[in-house]
Design an enzyme around this catalytic site. Sequence first.
Site, short mmCIF file in Angstrom:
data_model
loop_
_atom_site.label_atom_id
_atom_site.label_comp_id
_atom_site.label_asym_id
_atom_site.label_seq_id
_atom_site.Cartn_x
_atom_site.Cartn_y
_atom_site.Cartn_z
N GLY A 1 79.07 82.20 42.87
CA GLY A 1 78.92 80.77 42.34
C GLY A 1 80.26 80.42 41.53
O GLY A 1 80.94 80.99 42.21
N CYS A 2 80.12 79.77 41.16
CA CYS A 2 82.25 79.33 41.12
C CYS A 2 83.15 80.27 40.99
O CYS A 2 82.46 81.32 40.11
CB CYS A 2 81.60 78.17 39.29
SG CYS A 2 82.87 77.31 39.18
N LEU A 3 83.76 79.70 41.34
CA LEU A 3 84.93 81.48 41.35
C LEU A 3 85.75 81.36 39.71
O LEU A 3 85.83 81.85 39.89
CB LEU A 3 85.92 81.05 42.74
CG LEU A 3 86.85 79.96 42.70
CD1 LEU A 3 87.68 79.57 41.98
CD2 LEU A 3 86.45 79.79 44.03
N TRP A 4 85.76 80.14 39.03
CA TRP A 4 86.29 80.48 37.74
C TRP A 4 85.81 81.37 37.25
O TRP A 4 86.86 82.51 36.94
CB TRP A 4 86.17 79.46 37.24
CG TRP A 4 86.89 77.56 38.03
CD1 TRP A 4 87.89 77.59 38.95
CD2 TRP A 4 86.84 76.38 37.34
NE1 TRP A 4 88.28 76.60 39.06
CE2 TRP A 4 87.41 75.60 38.51
CE3 TRP A 4 86.24 75.71 36.41
CZ2 TRP A 4 87.94 74.36 38.53
CZ3 TRP A 4 86.34 74.46 36.63
CH2 TRP A 4 87.03 73.66 37.51
#
Length: 155
Positions: free
Chosen positions: A9-12
């Site tokens: 999912g969102c890499l952050w």
Amino acid sequence: MYTIYLAGGCLWGVQAFLKTVPGVARTEAGRANGETATLDGHYDGYAECVKTICEDTLALHELLDDFFQIMDPYSVNKQGIDEGPKYRTGIYSEDEVLLQAVRRYINSREDKEKVVVEVLSLNNYIRSADEHQDYLDRHPGDYCHVPLEMMRKYR
């Protein structure tokens, strides 16, 4: 040392969590397995991922145990509120032996029939822009699909 590319999912949030795992030496936010040689502002089939460089002391199954806790391995192209192919789950490597170990790990799970995490050779990788590197370190209150308790697991 070994290198594995984890798309969850969102890499952050994935990067912020992986940086806390004992035995993870370095991380880098990026994109994996797209259809083009450059990003040019479009995803072109790329999955958001984190290049994860691990010490040999971190067993692959331990890393995967943690990774499977911070994402939904049954969800196709969606993690948290983020939707689309760039948020698909995947595990990529240039090392076929490592990929075979990942496949064995998934096949050993009781839920293996439901797992939709792609396990593929790394065809190409593009490092994300500096603004995406260690993003949650600079913006700790921003959105993240990774459960907060997991972010604190090793701190």
